[in-house]
Design a protein around this motif. Sequence first.
Motif, PDB file in Angstrom:
ATOM      1  N   VAL A   1       0.856  -1.121   0.165  1.00  0.00           N
ATOM      2  CA  VAL A   1       0.124   0.023  -0.152  1.00  0.00           C
ATOM      3  C   VAL A   1       0.864   1.221   0.015  1.00  0.00           C
ATOM      4  CG1 VAL A   1      -1.644   1.035   1.416  1.00  0.00           C
ATOM      5  CG2 VAL A   1      -1.773  -1.291   1.090  1.00  0.00           C
ATOM      6  N   ILE A   2       0.548   1.991  -1.020  1.00  0.00           N
ATOM      7  CA  ILE A   2       1.653   3.157  -1.293  1.00  0.00           C
ATOM      8  C   ILE A   2       0.892   4.633  -0.739  1.00  0.00           C
ATOM      9  CG2 ILE A   2       2.991   4.632  -2.535  1.00  0.00           C
ATOM     10  CD1 ILE A   2       3.621   2.128  -4.082  1.00  0.00           C
ATOM     11  N   ILE A   3       1.315   5.233   0.252  1.00  0.00           N
ATOM     12  CA  ILE A   3       0.710   6.663   0.415  1.00  0.00           C
ATOM     13  C   ILE A   3       1.362   7.718  -0.124  1.00  0.00           C
ATOM     14  CG2 ILE A   3       0.387   8.169   2.586  1.00  0.00           C
ATOM     15  CD1 ILE A   3       1.247   5.808   4.340  1.00  0.00           C
ATOM     16  N   GLY A   4       0.470   8.044  -1.128  1.00  0.00           N
ATOM     17  CA  GLY A   4       0.915   9.135  -1.910  1.00  0.00           C
ATOM     18  C   GLY A   4       1.267   8.922  -3.303  1.00  0.00           C
ATOM     19  N   GLY A   5       0.345   9.523  -4.213  1.00  0.00           N
ATOM     20  CA  GLY A   5       0.681   9.297  -5.826  1.00  0.00           C
ATOM     21  C   GLY A   5       1.392  10.174  -6.526  1.00  0.00           C
ATOM     22  N   GLY A   6       2.456  10.841  -5.659  1.00  0.00           N
ATOM     23  CA  GLY A   6       3.486  11.690  -6.302  1.00  0.00           C
ATOM     24  C   GLY A   6       4.396  10.777  -7.496  1.00  0.00           C
ATOM     25  N   HIS A   7       5.317  11.383  -8.022  1.00  0.00           N
ATOM     26  CA  HIS A   7       5.955  10.855  -9.032  1.00  0.00           C
ATOM     27  C   HIS A   7       6.812   9.651  -8.221  1.00  0.00           C
ATOM     28  CE1 HIS A   7       9.553  12.941  -7.889  1.00  0.00           C
ATOM     29  NE2 HIS A   7      10.336  12.160  -8.355  1.00  0.00           N
ATOM     30  N   ASN A   8       7.441   9.867  -7.411  1.00  0.00           N
ATOM     31  CA  ASN A   8       8.263   8.661  -6.676  1.00  0.00           C
ATOM     32  C   ASN A   8       7.350   7.566  -6.047  1.00  0.00           C
ATOM     33  OD1 ASN A   8      11.100   9.210  -6.494  1.00  0.00           O
ATOM     34  ND2 ASN A   8      10.629  10.856  -5.168  1.00  0.00           N
ATOM     35  N   GLY A   9       6.177   7.840  -5.797  1.00  0.00           N
ATOM     36  CA  GLY A   9       5.085   6.786  -5.528  1.00  0.00           C
ATOM     37  C   GLY A   9       4.605   6.028  -6.602  1.00  0.00           C
ATOM     38  N   LEU A  10       4.578   6.824  -7.698  1.00  0.00           N
ATOM     39  CA  LEU A  10       4.211   6.024  -9.139  1.00  0.00           C
ATOM     40  C   LEU A  10       5.236   4.984  -9.557  1.00  0.00           C
ATOM     41  CD1 LEU A  10       2.169   8.964 -10.687  1.00  0.00           C
ATOM     42  CD2 LEU A  10       1.198   6.789  -9.763  1.00  0.00           C
ATOM     43  N   VAL A  11       6.556   5.596  -9.508  1.00  0.00           N
ATOM     44  CA  VAL A  11       7.705   4.717  -9.905  1.00  0.00           C
ATOM     45  C   VAL A  11       7.680   3.471  -9.055  1.00  0.00           C
ATOM     46  CG1 VAL A  11      10.220   4.917 -10.308  1.00  0.00           C
ATOM     47  CG2 VAL A  11       8.844   6.956 -10.924  1.00  0.00           C
ATOM     48  N   CYS A  12       7.624   3.704  -7.607  1.00  0.00           N
ATOM     49  CA  CYS A  12       7.890   2.801  -6.830  1.00  0.00           C
ATOM     50  C   CYS A  12       6.552   1.342  -7.076  1.00  0.00           C
ATOM     51  CB  CYS A  12       7.641   2.942  -5.353  1.00  0.00           C
ATOM     52  SG  CYS A  12       8.013   1.794  -4.039  1.00  0.00           S
ATOM     53  N   ALA A  13       5.549   2.140  -7.263  1.00  0.00           N
ATOM     54  CA  ALA A  13       4.365   1.246  -7.442  1.00  0.00           C
ATOM     55  C   ALA A  13       4.616   0.373  -8.926  1.00  0.00           C
ATOM     56  CB  ALA A  13       3.105   1.980  -7.692  1.00  0.00           C
ATOM     57  N   PHE A  14       5.042   1.057  -9.719  1.00  0.00           N
ATOM     58  CA  PHE A  14       5.241   0.409 -11.076  1.00  0.00           C
ATOM     59  C   PHE A  14       6.410  -0.788 -10.994  1.00  0.00           C
ATOM     60  CE2 PHE A  14       8.105  -0.108 -14.603  1.00  0.00           C
ATOM     61  CZ  PHE A  14       7.328  -0.411 -15.636  1.00  0.00           C
ATOM     62  N   TYR A  15       7.316  -0.476 -10.265  1.00  0.00           N
ATOM     63  CA  TYR A  15       8.452  -1.521 -10.201  1.00  0.00           C
ATOM     64  C   TYR A  15       7.836  -2.768  -9.360  1.00  0.00           C
ATOM     65  CZ  TYR A  15      11.910   1.418 -12.601  1.00  0.00           C
ATOM     66  OH  TYR A  15      12.706   1.812 -13.572  1.00  0.00           O
ATOM     67  N   LEU A  16       7.359  -2.441  -8.477  1.00  0.00           N
ATOM     68  CA  LEU A  16       6.517  -3.400  -7.530  1.00  0.00           C
ATOM     69  C   LEU A  16       5.625  -4.238  -8.163  1.00  0.00           C
ATOM     70  CD1 LEU A  16       6.163  -1.437  -4.098  1.00  0.00           C
ATOM     71  CD2 LEU A  16       7.892  -3.150  -4.691  1.00  0.00           C
ATOM     72  N   ALA A  17       4.853  -3.747  -9.096  1.00  0.00           N
ATOM     73  CA  ALA A  17       3.799  -4.272  -9.661  1.00  0.00           C
ATOM     74  C   ALA A  17       4.521  -5.455 -10.667  1.00  0.00           C
ATOM     75  CB  ALA A  17       2.821  -3.545 -10.335  1.00  0.00           C
ATOM     76  N   GLN A  18       5.454  -4.721 -11.531  1.00  0.00           N
ATOM     77  CA  GLN A  18       6.285  -5.456 -12.313  1.00  0.00           C
ATOM     78  C   GLN A  18       6.827  -6.597 -11.969  1.00  0.00           C
ATOM     79  OE1 GLN A  18       9.624  -3.612 -14.255  1.00  0.00           O
ATOM     80  NE2 GLN A  18       8.416  -3.643 -16.176  1.00  0.00           N
ATOM     81  N   ALA A  19       7.314  -6.487 -10.434  1.00  0.00           N
ATOM     82  CA  ALA A  19       7.881  -7.840  -9.661  1.00  0.00           C
ATOM     83  C   ALA A  19       6.753  -8.591  -9.426  1.00  0.00           C
ATOM     84  CB  ALA A  19       8.557  -7.449  -8.727  1.00  0.00           C
ATOM     85  N   GLY A  20       5.311  -8.534  -9.718  1.00  0.00           N
ATOM     86  CA  GLY A  20       4.536  -9.544  -9.458  1.00  0.00           C
ATOM     87  C   GLY A  20       3.527  -9.380  -8.232  1.00  0.00           C
TER      88      GLY A  20
ATOM     89  N   VAL B   1       3.586  -1.346   3.924  1.00  0.00           N
ATOM     90  CA  VAL B   1       3.103   0.221   3.653  1.00  0.00           C
ATOM     91  C   VAL B   1       4.441   0.991   3.238  1.00  0.00           C
ATOM     92  CG1 VAL B   1       2.388   2.344   4.648  1.00  0.00           C
ATOM     93  CG2 VAL B   1       1.250   0.231   5.318  1.00  0.00           C
ATOM     94  N   VAL B   2       4.506   1.646   1.958  1.00  0.00           N
ATOM     95  CA  VAL B   2       5.411   2.399   1.307  1.00  0.00           C
ATOM     96  C   VAL B   2       4.868   3.745   1.398  1.00  0.00           C
ATOM     97  CG1 VAL B   2       6.971   2.560  -0.450  1.00  0.00           C
ATOM     98  CG2 VAL B   2       6.142   0.340   0.108  1.00  0.00           C
ATOM     99  N   ALA B   3       5.691   4.692   2.229  1.00  0.00           N
ATOM    100  CA  ALA B   3       5.370   6.113   2.374  1.00  0.00           C
ATOM    101  C   ALA B   3       5.981   6.979   1.378  1.00  0.00           C
ATOM    102  CB  ALA B   3       5.641   6.573   3.591  1.00  0.00           C
ATOM    103  N   ASN B   4       5.004   7.726   0.388  1.00  0.00           N
ATOM    104  CA  ASN B   4       5.837   8.633  -0.441  1.00  0.00           C
ATOM    105  C   ASN B   4       5.179  10.008   0.129  1.00  0.00           C
ATOM    106  OD1 ASN B   4       7.001   9.877  -2.719  1.00  0.00           O
ATOM    107  ND2 ASN B   4       5.036   9.756  -3.700  1.00  0.00           N
ATOM    108  N   VAL B   5       5.692  10.264   1.398  1.00  0.00           N
ATOM    109  CA  VAL B   5       5.250  11.558   2.075  1.00  0.00           C
ATOM    110  C   VAL B   5       6.657  11.894   2.828  1.00  0.00           C
ATOM    111  CG1 VAL B   5       2.815  11.384   2.131  1.00  0.00           C
ATOM    112  CG2 VAL B   5       4.295  10.428   4.174  1.00  0.00           C
ATOM    113  N   GLY B   6       6.861  13.137   3.257  1.00  0.00           N
ATOM    114  CA  GLY B   6       7.935  13.567   3.875  1.00  0.00           C
ATOM    115  C   GLY B   6       7.950  12.661   5.279  1.00  0.00           C
ATOM    116  N   PRO B   7       9.322  12.482   5.823  1.00  0.00           N
ATOM    117  CA  PRO B   7       9.344  11.864   7.112  1.00  0.00           C
ATOM    118  C   PRO B   7       8.547  12.749   8.420  1.00  0.00           C
ATOM    119  CG  PRO B   7      11.381  11.803   5.991  1.00  0.00           C
ATOM    120  CD  PRO B   7      10.639  12.833   5.253  1.00  0.00           C
ATOM    121  N   LYS B   8       8.729  13.817   8.364  1.00  0.00           N
ATOM    122  CA  LYS B   8       8.117  14.592   9.389  1.00  0.00           C
ATOM    123  C   LYS B   8       6.301  14.283   9.368  1.00  0.00           C
ATOM    124  CE  LYS B   8      10.520  17.505  11.656  1.00  0.00           C
ATOM    125  NZ  LYS B   8      10.636  17.507  13.131  1.00  0.00           N
ATOM    126  N   LEU B   9       5.946  14.345   7.944  1.00  0.00           N
ATOM    127  CA  LEU B   9       4.444  13.981   8.187  1.00  0.00           C
ATOM    128  C   LEU B   9       4.043  12.414   8.530  1.00  0.00           C
ATOM    129  CD1 LEU B   9       1.422  14.724   7.189  1.00  0.00           C
ATOM    130  CD2 LEU B   9       2.302  14.138   4.820  1.00  0.00           C
TER     131      LEU B   9
END
Length: 524
Positions: A6-25, A291-299
Motif C-alpha cells: 500500500v503506497i501513501i501518496g501518488g506523487g512521481h516517486n510513489g508511482l515509480v515505486c508502484a510500477f516496479y513493485l507491480a512489475q515484480a508480480g 506500507v510504502v510512504a511517499n510522504v515526507g518523514p515529518k508527516l
Amino acid sequence: MNYDDVIIGGGHNGLVCAFYLAQAGRRVRVLERRHIVGGAAVTEEFHPGFRTSIASYTVSLLSPDVIRDMRLTERGLCIVERPFAGFVPYSDDRYLVLGGDPEKAQAQVRKFSEKDAEALPEYENMLSEVADVLRDIANKTPPNSGGGLRALLATAAQGYNLARLPVETQRNVLDLFTKSARSVLDSWFESDQVKGALGFDSVIGFYGSPDTPGSAYVLLHHFFGEVNGKRGAWGHAIGGMGAITAKMAQACVDVGVEISLNSPVCKVLVDNKRVSGVALESGEVVLGRTVVANVGPKLLYERLIEPQALSKPFRRAMSGFQTGCGSFRMNVALKELPQFTCLPGDGDHHRAAVFIAPSLDYMDRAYRDAREFGWSREPVIDMMLPSAVDPSLAPAGSHVAAIFCQQFASHLPDGRSWDDAREDAADTVIETINRYAPNFRDSIIARQILSPLDLERIFGLVDGDIMHGAMSLDQLWAARPLLGHADYRGPIRNLFMCGAGTHPGGGVTGLPGRNAAREVVRGW
C-alpha cells in the motif's frame, strides 16, 4: 482485498515505486489524497484558459532508466530541451546567458572577465566528473548504519568506486560535498556576476546562503540530470509536469496497479510492532503486507503514526529532522511576454530560465532578510515562461509565467500567518521582476500564490519543503532521513519510505521510488 504493498501518496516517486513493485508480480494500491495523480508534479488550470505546472516546474533530473523502464516516451511524453540553461539580467543593462553552445557561453562570460571565460570549460568539466560520481551513488541504496555485513559491503563497494578516481577528482568531490558554493566558486572565478550566475542553483530549494557549508552540494545536485541524453541540460515537458506523472500512471495501470484518488490517509496501522495497512479519512481500512510512504518523514512519523509505536530515541531524532526550504511559488497569467530592459524583444531568453539574483552577495542578503523579516526584500527568483515553449498552456498571444522564489521563511518571525502575508510577499516578487522587465506588472491578468503554508496544505509538504527535508550535510546519503534508516526501511517492520526525504533527495528524479522498490522486493 488485501494488498502486498500500500503506497501513501501518488506523487512521481510513489508511482515509480508502484510500477516496479507491480512489475515484480505484487498487488499494489496507491492512495492519493488529491483529485489528481502526480503530487507536486501536476499540470492544472489556475485561471480560465491558463494551465501550468503549478508546483514542480522544470525537467532535468528525471532518471533515464525510469523513462526507459516505464516506456514514457513511447506513451507520448515529449521533453523539449531549452536553448540554454539560464538568462541573467542585470540592472546596468547588461546580461549573461548560461549554457548552450560552449563557445557562445565563453563569449558571454568574456563580457565580464577574460580569466573567467578561460576557466569556464575546465570548471564545467570538473562539475561533470563529480556529477558522474553522484549519478552512481544516486542509483544505489546507501549503506545503513548498524546494518551488519551487508551495510559493510555496500560501504566498501561505494567507497572503492570513489577511491579509484584520480586524486584531483577526489578533492573536487570533497569540496563540492562539503564546502560553501562561494568557497568553491571563489577558487575558480573573479567576476561577481559570473559567480552569481553559476552559484544560482546553490540556493534553489535550500533555505540558506551561498556561504553556508554544504551549499556547493545543492549546486551539484541540480547539475547531475540530463535531457534526451544530454547531460546537464534542462527541458520542458510538453503539457507540463503533469504530462510526466500522467504517463507514469498509465504505466502503473498497465501492470496492474490500483490507483485511488481523493483517498487521504489519516493513520498507519501498527499491529504487534509491524504495519498492517492504513486507515483513510473516509473510514476505509486498506490492509497490506507492506506500507510504502511517499510522504515526507515529518508527516509520516509525527502525524500518521501514533507516538507509542515509535521508540523514544527515534522520536527524539526525528524531532531534529529539519524541514523548510525557503520556497515560495507563483503562477501568473500574462497578456504578453516580459520585455527586459537589457534585452528587449522576443527571443531564446524567453525559452530559458530567467535568474534574478545578480551576485552571491544578493543571495546572502536575501537569506539574512528572510531570517529577520520572514522574506527577502529582494528575493532570489527563477522564472520560466513555459508558454513560450508550449503554446498549449495559454490562449493565443497570452503567456504563463512560472515563478519560483527563494528565501521565504516557513514560519514568520512576527507570529503572523502566511495567510496574512502572502499578498504582500507576492507584491514584492512582482516589483522585483518589474525592475528588470518594466512591462511585467501591467501585463498581469491573474496570479496564483503558493506560500510555504499553501504548499503544505495542498501538497502535504511540511513547512512548504519541496525536498521533504533540508538537503543539508547532516541529512544526506546514509543520514537521509536518519542514520540507521537510509535503506528506505522505517523503524517498524514492513514500513518503507520512497519519497524525496530519502536518498538521493529532492527533484523529479524517480530515484527514491526506484531504489525503494528494489529494497521492498529484496525484503521479501
